[in-house]
Scaffold this active site. Structure first.
Site, PDB file in Angstrom:
ATOM      1  N   ARG A  37       0.810  -1.231   0.000  1.00 29.26           N
ATOM      2  CA  ARG A  37       0.000   0.000   0.000  1.00 29.26           C
ATOM      3  C   ARG A  37       0.842   1.279   0.000  1.00 29.26           C
ATOM      4  O   ARG A  37       0.315   2.361  -0.235  1.00 29.26           O
ATOM      5  CB  ARG A  37      -0.963  -0.016   1.188  1.00 29.26           C
ATOM      6  N   ARG A 336      22.485  25.542   4.081  1.00 29.89           N
ATOM      7  CA  ARG A 336      22.698  24.153   3.652  1.00 29.89           C
ATOM      8  C   ARG A 336      23.838  23.519   4.439  1.00 29.89           C
ATOM      9  O   ARG A 336      24.538  24.194   5.189  1.00 29.89           O
ATOM     10  CB  ARG A 336      22.953  24.132   2.142  1.00 29.89           C
ATOM     11  N   LYS A 354      26.380  27.512   1.994  1.00 34.05           N
ATOM     12  CA  LYS A 354      26.728  26.087   1.930  1.00 34.05           C
ATOM     13  C   LYS A 354      28.198  25.938   2.276  1.00 34.05           C
ATOM     14  O   LYS A 354      29.023  26.690   1.765  1.00 34.05           O
ATOM     15  CB  LYS A 354      26.466  25.553   0.519  1.00 34.05           C
ATOM     16  N   TYR A 369      24.825  34.435  -2.397  1.00 33.55           N
ATOM     17  CA  TYR A 369      25.188  33.018  -2.339  1.00 33.55           C
ATOM     18  C   TYR A 369      26.597  32.927  -1.789  1.00 33.55           C
ATOM     19  O   TYR A 369      27.549  33.475  -2.367  1.00 33.55           O
ATOM     20  CB  TYR A 369      25.129  32.347  -3.721  1.00 33.55           C
ATOM     21  N   SER A 408      28.205  45.785  -2.649  1.00 36.09           N
ATOM     22  CA  SER A 408      27.050  45.094  -3.221  1.00 36.09           C
ATOM     23  C   SER A 408      27.321  44.588  -4.632  1.00 36.09           C
ATOM     24  O   SER A 408      28.087  45.194  -5.383  1.00 36.09           O
ATOM     25  CB  SER A 408      25.856  46.049  -3.280  1.00 36.09           C
TER      26      SER A 408
END
Ligand code: UD1
Ligand code: CA
Length: 466
Positions: A37, A336, A354, A369, A408
């Site tokens: 199932r 992460r 990360k 990032y 920036s």
């Protein structure tokens, strides 16, 4: 010592006592059922609850009881189970044909040769049984009590096997298929879990037959055999949430919901503020110190630790991240595996990290990032900064010194080092190392054409009028 709460134990494990004085214990985990199932290529007992396979929840609940042996009985898909249990002290036994729970249990005999203590029989798809309940079941065996069965009273007794008992004395175990109307009216149901001494278990199993409605060797039938021998069987009752089984995706989700509800309660009891508890999801091993605030809609994957005084703001997703004290994460941050934030660091909205360390009081507040990077204490990563860590083949490191200021929209092409205290001008694409305290700026010279915009607009407006 900081007391990180351990998920999955909820403090109830605290009532486990006498692990050292208890009769030696072994466990058999039945996991040879087809799991049809679930409609899954993944073995049923490997479906996760809070990111941990169900069967490992059981193995971990058994651990405080210091079992001498744990045997998992598997059929189809044994390689998958074997791989998931690698590194755990679990022996596999094979049941080639699924002839019933009694037949499956008997497959474990060879693996337990020489073991003479108490055997707990568990189901691999029934993952939330607390350690304390397992201990109580094992401890319910007494001189003339040959079998201890675990009963429960579900809201809907449905087609569970029934336990006919007077007080805690079991008179009969009966499968729903074989039960009379009167027996079906009983609300005390069989979880299927039980404790039996090894010396009793193997001979009882050898006497089972399959003359019943399902044509299966029923494990609960050993109770009747023991009673016929003049022995006794006892039932202990447990909370139905502790013995939820996962036969379908829907039931799996129901178990997940119970785990999450308990985790939220445990977190709050341990001093963690959850603004909207029902919207926060923990992994089995999430460890959060007191005086951390978790805002609504935060998801924890495995391997996250958060130290005191930190705030995890709305809509953040964290996995494999270690957050130091007094940090701020989010809203809308994605951390992460391999992310480490030192004390007081800040990661703001739409920042992904990360395998990177953000030093004490360093900030990456907007739209960045940061991958494979070491960021020194007090550094400021400007909005839109990207570490270009991947060239399609390898991953490369970016090292940013303490107190550096990255303007920036900079692209830092790794491998690259930005010295301590250096400033990178906004919009730069940095491809070579920057010395400490230097200014690095990579930007075409700005041009100015006086009146050009006005002439441009005038020309366009004239044309439109034509
Ligand atoms: C079993 C109990 C029932 C109880 C119910 C609770 C029996 C005969 N019945 O019923 O009294 O109310 O659990 O959920 O025990 N398994 C094997 N090999 C087999 C058959 C089963 O390894 O040949 C394993 C399954 O993988 C599962 C467990 O045993 O982990 C229970 O099997 P399942 O078919 O779900 O038992 P039920 O018929 O639901
Ligand atoms: Ca079942």
């Amino acid at each position: 010592m900081r007391a990180f709460p351990t998920q999955g134990r909820y403090g109830r494990a605290g009532s486990v006592t006498g692990a050292t004085t208890r009769t030696p214990l072994a466990a058999i985990i039945l996991a040879a059922g087809q799991g049809t199932r679930m409609k899954s290529a993944l073995h049923k007992v490997l479906h996760p609850i809070a990111h941990k396979p169900m069967v490992l929840h059981l193995v971990d609940s058994l651990a405080p009881l210091l079992p001498q042996a744990v045997v998992a009985v598997v059929g189809a898909g044994r390689e998958q189970v074997e791989a998931a249990l690698a590194g755990r002290d679990v022996v596999l036994a094979v049941q080639a044909e699924q002839l019933g729970t009694g037949h499956a249990t008997a497959r474990a005999e060879a693996a337990l040769t020489g073991f003479s203590g108490t055997v707990l029989i568990l189901f691999g798809d029934c993952p939330l049984v607390p350690s304390a309940t397992l201990a109580a079941l094992a401890d319910a065996l007494a001189d003339n009590v040959a079998v201890a069965v675990l009963g429960f009273r579900p809201a809907d007794p449905a087609r569970y096997g029934r336990i006919i008992a007077e007080g805690n004395q079991v008179a009969k175990m009966v499968e729903w298929k074989d039960a009379t109307e009167a027996e079906r009216a009983t609300t005390l149901c069989n979880t299927g879990l039980m404790a039996v001494r090894a010396a009793d278990l193997w001979p009882l199993l050898a006497r089972l037959d399959n003359a019943n409605a399902a044509g299966e060797y029923y494990l609960p039938d050993i109770v009747m055999l023991a009673l016929a021998d003049g022995r006794r069987a006892t039932v202990i009752e447990t909370d139905s949430d502790d013995v939820l089984g996962a036969n379908s995706r829907g039931e799996l989700a129901a178990i997940e919901a119970v785990f999450q509800a308990r985790s939220r309660t445990a977190m709050m009891a341990a001093g963690v503020s959850l603004t909207a508890p029902d919207t926060v999801f923990f992994a089995y091993d999430t460890a959060i110190e007191a005086d951390v605030t978790i805002e609504p809609f935060v998801v924890f994957g495995p391997g996250v630790r958060v130290a005191t005084g930190s705030r995890i703001r709305s809509h953040s997703h964290l996995e494999g991240a270690t957050i130091g004290p007094d940090c701020e994460v989010g809203p809308f941050a994605r951390l992460r595996p391999g992310t480490v934030l030192a004390a007081g660091a800040k990661v703001g909205n739409f920042v992904e990290m990360k395998k990177s360390v953000l030093g004490a009081h360093a900030k990456a507040n907007h739209l960045s990032y940061i991958g494979d990077a070491q960021v020194g204490a007090g550094a400021n990563i400007g909005a839109g900064t990207i570490t270009c860590n991947y060239d399609g083949f390898g991953k490369y490191q970016t090292v940013i010194g303490a107190g550096a200021f990255i303007g920036s929209n900079s692209a830092l092409v790794a491998p690259v080092n930005i010295g301590a205290g250096a400033i990178v001008g906004a919009g730069s694409t940095i491809t070579t190392d920057v010395s400490p305290d230097a200014l690095a700026m990579v930007r075409p010279a700005q041009q100015e054409k006086p009146g050009w915009a006005a002439r441009f607009r005038a020309a366009k407006t004239m044309r439109k009028a034509d």
